[in-house]
Structures are given as C-alpha cells and as structure tokens.
Design a protein around this motif. Structure first.
Motif, PDB file in Angstrom:
ATOM      1  N   PHE A 247      -4.141  -9.368   1.405  1.00 56.01           N
ATOM      2  CA  PHE A 247      -3.156  -8.940   0.420  1.00 56.01           C
ATOM      3  C   PHE A 247      -3.643  -9.209  -1.001  1.00 56.01           C
ATOM      4  O   PHE A 247      -2.842  -9.387  -1.921  1.00 56.01           O
TER       5      PHE A 247
ATOM      6  N   LEU B 249      -4.759  -4.132  -2.156  1.00 64.66           N
ATOM      7  CA  LEU B 249      -3.498  -3.436  -2.420  1.00 64.66           C
ATOM      8  C   LEU B 249      -3.731  -2.123  -3.161  1.00 64.66           C
ATOM      9  O   LEU B 249      -3.082  -1.111  -2.871  1.00 64.66           O
TER      10      LEU B 249
ATOM     11  N   THR C 251      -1.813   0.520   6.770  1.00 63.48           N
ATOM     12  CA  THR C 251      -2.323  -0.420   5.772  1.00 63.48           C
ATOM     13  C   THR C 251      -2.732  -1.759   6.370  1.00 63.48           C
ATOM     14  O   THR C 251      -3.615  -2.427   5.823  1.00 63.48           O
TER      15      THR C 251
ATOM     16  N   TYR D 204       2.576  -6.376  -2.052  1.00 62.81           N
ATOM     17  CA  TYR D 204       2.517  -5.164  -1.224  1.00 62.81           C
ATOM     18  C   TYR D 204       3.881  -4.471  -1.229  1.00 62.81           C
ATOM     19  O   TYR D 204       3.982  -3.251  -1.441  1.00 62.81           O
TER      20      TYR D 204
END
Length: 495
Positions: A132, A137, A181, A446
C-alpha cells in the motif's frame, strides 16, 4: 439429594458473590462511572440485538460520560468516546490486540492483519506495508478509472428510472477492483461472480460473522447447527475460500510462466499477492498465511469502499446544495460528460470533494465501533489505570457526532465542519474513520483514492436524488456500519 442441592446452591452463591464483589472492586478502584448491570449478565442483555447496540451506547454515554466501565457477563468492559483517552489507547504498545469479539472474524475470514495478536501482527504488518505504498497506489489508478467506466455503463439503464438500490452494483464494482489491485486477477471472469453467487456468499459470511461477534454463543458450531445458521455459513466460507485459492493459484502459475521475461517493475512486485507469495517461497509465510491474509484483504477492500461511496451519494442526495458545490468543482476539472481519466493530480485538486468525503465518514463512519484489549496495565493521561485483560469498545460513531466536539450541528451533514478554520482546533483523534495510532488501517490511502475517482466520475455524470429523509436514518452496529432501511437513490443524467 438435599445435601447435594444445598452444596450446589452454596457454590452458586459463593461464585455470584465473587463476581459481584469483583465488579464493585473494579468500579471503586478504577473510579470510572458506568452501569453495574445485572448479576451474571452485566450489561450483556442491553447489547444482545445489533439494532439496539448504538442506541444503548448513546444512553450510557449520555448518563455516565464519554468513558464508562461495566461488565459483559464476567468480562470487564469499557466504552470510550473521548478523543484523548482514545489516543492513549491507540498509541499504547499494551493495547494493540483486538478484542475477543473478533474471534468470529478468525472463523469466517481467517487469522490475518485484521485480528492477529502482537507480535505476529507487527511482523505481518511490516512485511505487507509495501503493498500500500504510494507508487503502488498510483499504479492502481488505471484500474480505478477503467472499472468506474464499466460501472457507469451498468448505470445507464437506471437513468431517470426512479429510485433504486445501488449497493449491489457498487459491491460488485468494488469486489472486482479489490481482486485486481490486491490479487492481480479480474474476478469478473469467474462464473460465480457473473451470477452474483459470490457476492451473496460474501454477504452471508459477513452477516453470520457479525451475529457471532455480538452473540458469542454462536461461535459454537453446534449452536449454529441448532439454530439453522451453520449450513449456509459453511457453504459461504467454502465458496469464498475456493475463490481466493483459485486467484492465488492463477497468479502463481502466471508468475511462473513470466519468469523468463524481463523483470517486472518495482511497484508490480509490491502488489499484495506478489508480496505474500514471495514470502511463501522464502519460508516466511506458510500457505495458510497467504490464504488468510488474501481473504482478509479482499473482504476489507471491497465492503467498506462500497458502503463509503454509497453513503456519500446518499447524503449528497439528501443535501443537494452540497452536491451542487461538488459538481461545480468537478466540472471545472472535467468540462465534458462521459468517461474521462482521473489522474492523481486531479484527485489532489478535488478539495471540496475531500470535505464531503470526510464529512460523510464523520456522520456515517465505515466502521462505527472497534474493539481493543489490554495486554498489560495501561495508565491513561488522566491518571486512570486500566487493568490487564479489559475489553475496550472505541465508539467512533458517537464521538464523531458529539456536540461538545463538533458543535450544535454535529448530528447533521455539513461539509463546512472540515473547513480549515473549523477543524484546526479539534483534537487529532476526534475524527478517526480508519482508526489511528499503532494499528491504523493499512488500506486507508487506497480507500480514499478509489472513492474519490469513483465519486468524481459519478457526480460529473449524474445528479442523485432521494425521497428518504435524513432524519429517518436508523444505524445498525455491525462489523461495518449498516442501515436498518437502505434509502433508494434516483439517477438523473447531467449534461
């Protein structure tokens, strides 16, 4: 027979006296107010129905103040909605572990970042943090943009066709985004995703886990079988596990096939599943770790994001004056309707949308209450010492709506609450939609970027309306915040 009955009665009375004396001792020594509750039950009967929990908390906090102490059966229990005390708790190394109510999450989703105890949690968090990071991102923006464009295609048949429940569409959308993702695979190719069976399984698992959190006797498989909850729950867990396992295996096969190709970019290496499987190959994780962490991350990424987007649209539909301000800001960045590419620079320029999103999460926090427990004695900044083994409910819902903190309009929706001159003097822990401190949400950035891209495209192309009044919203405590009645929303095409 009479002697045996007398002995049993005596033992029961002694046990009852011990529990009652222990409660009075805690209340006297802690000097924290709160309801003593009933013998054996404590305050458990007030919290037996999820629909009543937030209202019960409101009554306790109104009567006893923002820090209260009581009992759940034999378990010492606190409710906290004071920002300074919450900061003491969230920044303490002795209060990192989640509360015992989250054992249900271990059963339903696996033992991962959400519920792991320290020091295992600290190790996993450090290993998975790169998934993350900022560059990772940014690499998700094409997925956010592409999937939101597909969502708008699905919304076209609903234009000017009366009020609809958009939550199922948004959940499918965020589940697809989450698998791409974090897992590197598109769930839309799976049959159970296309038939909506998978989404139904996720909802069944979430609902049963919530029941287990607040009705601990349901943690027994035997009891679940007796009340008819086990069969559907087991099928849901099994199908979700098979789905996650298939995504992991698909990714590992693809990685093996690509091993002869040039090295992938650094941000690709840091996609969640790539990190987890690399840890598996190195012997740091076992297969269960990979599966559990993958399951937890998908659960977390899709459910809360879908709710946040929907609740924001719902509130803007109820307060159209703020919706128009957001529309004007977005139109200045994107003059034409239809699909457009939202860049990170665009996201940063949506200042008013930031106010709206923050205010939405203040009034309707994605997670209303979180639980911690003390692993050692914890001394608060006000001098109170919380003993080891106390369960603590952090009541963000009522703190976010406290008139002492947010002023006379605390319980209504007004993005002006987050204007710089209104927010600058607020306690740093007065607004914590993703918690804060040592164990904050790993995916908070996120969630915000994904939500802003989605909201920008939807608000530029549609005006949202609802006939449901804000005053009639009834909030239900769950693992995530739910509504007793979900307001329907109408989409009107903008030009």
């Amino acid at each position: 027979m009479l002697t045996w009955t007398l002995w049993c009665g005596l033992v029961f009375l002694l046990w009852f006296y011990f529990l009652w004396s222990r409660r009075r001792f805690y209340l006297f020594t802690l000097k924290v107010p709160g309801p003593l509750g009933y013998p054996l039950l404590g305050m458990a009967h007030w919290l037996s129905r999820r629909e009543d929990i937030l209202n019960s908390f409101a009554v306790f906090l109104e009567k006893h103040g923002p820090v209260i102490f009581s009992w759940l059966g034999p378990i010492p229990f606190m409710i906290v909605s004071d920002p300074q005390v919450i900061q003491d708790i969230f920044t303490s190394p002795h209060c990192i572990n989640k509360g015992i109510i989250y054992k249900a999450v271990d059963d339903g989703a696996g033992t991962g970042l959400f519920s792991l105890n320290d020091p295992h949690w600290s190790i996993h968090r450090k290993l998975l943090n790169p998934a993350f990071g900022h560059k990772v991102l940014l690499s998700f923006l094409p997925i956010f943009n592409r999937e939101t464009a597909l969502l708008m295609d699905q919304l076209k048949p609903l234009e000017d066709d009366g009020e609809k429940d958009l939550i199922p569409l948004l959940q499918c959308f965020t589940l697809s985004v989450a698998t791409q993702t974090t897992m590197g695979s598109d769930a839309k190719s799976e049959e159970n995703f296309r038939s909506n069976s998978l989404l139904e399984r996720y909802q069944c698992a979430l609902n049963t886990m919530a029941d287990m959190c607040f009705s601990p006797w349901l943690n027994s498989r035997f009891i679940r079988q007796l009340v008819g909850k086990e069969s559907e729950y087991y099928q849901a867990k099994t199908e979700i596990r098979q789905f996650i396992k298939k995504l992991i295996q698909k990714k590992m096969v693809a990685d093996a096939q690509e091993s002869s190709l040039p090295p992938i970019q650094a941000h690709d290496k840091n996609i969640f599943l790539n990190l987890a499987t690399d840890l598996l190959r190195r012997g740091v994780f076992n297969w269960k770790n990979v599966e559990d962490e993958s399951n937890i991350i998908v659960f977390g990424a899709f459910e809360t994001t879908a709710n946040t987007v929907y609740y924001t649209l719902m509130l803007l539909a109820m307060f159209p004056e703020y919706q128009e301000k957001a529309f004007e800001e977005i139109r200045s960045l994107f003059p034409d309707t239809g699909d457009f590419e939202v860049t990170y620079n665009d996201v940063q320029q949506m200042v008013y949308l930031d106010l709206i999103l923050n205010e939405s999460m203040r009034v309707v926090p994605p997670v209303p209450v979180v639980s911690r427990q003390t692993s050692q004695e914890l001394k608060l900044s006000n001098g109170i010492v919380i003993p080891q083994g106390v369960q603590i409910a952090i009541d963000m819902f009522h703190m976010h709506r406290s008139k002492k903190i947010w002023g006379p309009e605390a319980e209504t929706f007004n993005p002006d609450h987050f204007l710089p001159h209104n927010i600058q003097d607020k306690h740093p822990y007065a607004f914590i939609p993703f918690t804060k401190g040592i164990r904050n949400c790993i995916g908070w950035r996120y969630a915000l970027i994904s939500a802003k891209v989605t909201l920008a495209k939807l608000l530029r192309n549609y005006r949202f309306r609802t006939s449901f009044p804000f005053e009639d919203l009834y909030f239900v405590e769950d693992i995530t915040l739910k509504l007793k009645v979900v307001p329907l929303i109408e989409l009107q095409k903008r030009i």
